[in-house]
Scaffold this motif. Sequence first.
Motif, PDB file in Angstrom:
ATOM      1  N   ASN A 188       0.823  -1.206   0.000  1.00 20.55           N
ATOM      2  CA  ASN A 188       0.000   0.000   0.000  1.00 20.55           C
ATOM      3  C   ASN A 188       0.858   1.258   0.000  1.00 20.55           C
ATOM      4  OD1 ASN A 188      -3.069  -0.519   0.326  1.00 20.55           O
ATOM      5  ND2 ASN A 188      -2.131  -2.026   1.674  1.00 20.55           N
ATOM      6  N   VAL A 189       2.025   1.205   0.598  1.00 20.90           N
ATOM      7  CA  VAL A 189       2.914   2.365   0.613  1.00 20.90           C
ATOM      8  C   VAL A 189       3.340   2.718  -0.813  1.00 20.90           C
ATOM      9  CG1 VAL A 189       5.103   3.290   1.485  1.00 20.90           C
ATOM     10  CG2 VAL A 189       3.715   1.787   2.930  1.00 20.90           C
ATOM     11  N   LEU A 190       3.668   1.717  -1.613  1.00 20.43           N
ATOM     12  CA  LEU A 190       4.047   1.956  -3.000  1.00 20.43           C
ATOM     13  C   LEU A 190       2.846   2.454  -3.805  1.00 20.43           C
ATOM     14  CD1 LEU A 190       6.250   1.743  -5.192  1.00 20.43           C
ATOM     15  CD2 LEU A 190       5.485  -0.608  -5.591  1.00 20.43           C
ATOM     16  N   TRP A 191       1.691   1.861  -3.579  1.00 21.12           N
ATOM     17  CA  TRP A 191       0.492   2.308  -4.305  1.00 21.12           C
ATOM     18  C   TRP A 191       0.167   3.757  -3.978  1.00 21.12           C
ATOM     19  CZ3 TRP A 191      -2.708  -2.548  -2.605  1.00 21.12           C
ATOM     20  CH2 TRP A 191      -2.245  -3.667  -3.320  1.00 21.12           C
ATOM     21  N   ASP A 192       0.392   4.151  -2.728  1.00 19.72           N
ATOM     22  CA  ASP A 192       0.100   5.529  -2.343  1.00 19.72           C
ATOM     23  C   ASP A 192       1.035   6.519  -3.034  1.00 19.72           C
ATOM     24  OD1 ASP A 192      -2.040   4.859  -0.757  1.00 19.72           O
ATOM     25  OD2 ASP A 192      -0.902   4.829   1.117  1.00 19.72           O
ATOM     26  N   GLN A 193       2.194   6.080  -3.465  1.00 18.30           N
ATOM     27  CA  GLN A 193       3.058   6.928  -4.288  1.00 18.30           C
ATOM     28  C   GLN A 193       2.437   7.131  -5.671  1.00 18.30           C
ATOM     29  OE1 GLN A 193       6.912   5.112  -4.659  1.00 18.30           O
ATOM     30  NE2 GLN A 193       7.456   5.382  -2.509  1.00 18.30           N
ATOM     31  N   LEU A 195      -0.870   6.738  -6.635  1.00 14.68           N
ATOM     32  CA  LEU A 195      -2.237   7.256  -6.727  1.00 14.68           C
ATOM     33  C   LEU A 195      -2.310   8.712  -7.165  1.00 14.68           C
ATOM     34  CD1 LEU A 195      -4.015   5.553  -3.697  1.00 14.68           C
ATOM     35  CD2 LEU A 195      -4.802   5.511  -6.067  1.00 14.68           C
ATOM     36  N   PRO A 196      -1.584   9.656  -6.539  1.00 21.10           N
ATOM     37  CA  PRO A 196      -1.710  11.051  -6.961  1.00 21.10           C
ATOM     38  C   PRO A 196      -1.136  11.313  -8.355  1.00 21.10           C
ATOM     39  CG  PRO A 196      -0.015  10.839  -5.287  1.00 21.10           C
ATOM     40  CD  PRO A 196      -0.720   9.525  -5.343  1.00 21.10           C
ATOM     41  N   GLU A 197      -0.285  10.420  -8.825  1.00 21.77           N
ATOM     42  CA  GLU A 197       0.294  10.547 -10.163  1.00 21.77           C
ATOM     43  C   GLU A 197      -0.572   9.882 -11.226  1.00 21.77           C
ATOM     44  OE1 GLU A 197       3.998   8.592  -9.577  1.00 21.77           O
ATOM     45  OE2 GLU A 197       4.856  10.206  -8.361  1.00 21.77           O
ATOM     46  N   GLN A 198      -1.692   9.269 -10.786  1.00 17.57           N
ATOM     47  CA  GLN A 198      -2.602   8.521 -11.675  1.00 17.57           C
ATOM     48  C   GLN A 198      -1.858   7.435 -12.454  1.00 17.57           C
ATOM     49  OE1 GLN A 198      -4.958  11.570 -13.894  1.00 17.57           O
ATOM     50  NE2 GLN A 198      -6.597  10.968 -12.507  1.00 17.57           N
TER      51      GLN A 198
END
Length: 231
Positions: A188-193, A195-198
């Motif tokens: 989830n930490v990597l996914w959260d990187q 997400l804002p970059e789409q």
Amino acid sequence: MADPTAAMVFAAGFGTRMGDLTQNRPKPLIEVAGRALLDHALDLTDAAGVKAVVNAHYKADMVAAHVKGRPDTELLVEQPEILDTGGGLKAALPHLGNAPVFTLNSDAIWAGPSPLDCLREAWRPEQMGALLLLVPLERTVGYTRAGNFATDAQDHLTRSSSGMVYTGAQVLHTGGLAKITEASFSLNVLWDQMLPEQRLFGVEYPGYWADVGTPDGIGLAEKMLEQHANV
């Protein structure tokens, strides 16, 4: 290289929700339809023609003995501490190569097309940081929690408890792991990187998916295979 050539198969967890079934064996060696959960996952990597790297922690010697001699399969033992999904993937990078990688949870059973084929077909490496395989709640078996993600018209993901369920299968670029300094962390930490970059995307799995997280999940997964094997 844009196409995945290896898969990380997560098999290090304690399987506490399995109760007494994991007192004497690790969860990935629990059988569904006569085969260990881990073998169901490795059958998928074999069919996809990719190397499998399996991590282990709890009763790692049993996992090691189980996969010994299996072609295109490498075991990594996490000691002294378990590293969670993100940390486990990061530790395995020297064994996975430089291409994007698949990841698979070893406690899932699938009825329908290969999840790795579905991911490979939808993967657009120049655009995506990660592509998660999702399934609607109504096509899950043994899963009792909320959804995880919703998709927009371009298949970008947003977190949503009313959305679809993440199946534990994905393909991703691993470069972002270098920015994470912790040894043990969730993906989830990597996914959260991303997400804002789409750069976090999802694709729907067209079959059925079973979460074999509890003793009841074993029978439910076997029933699913009987009813929907040819989806």
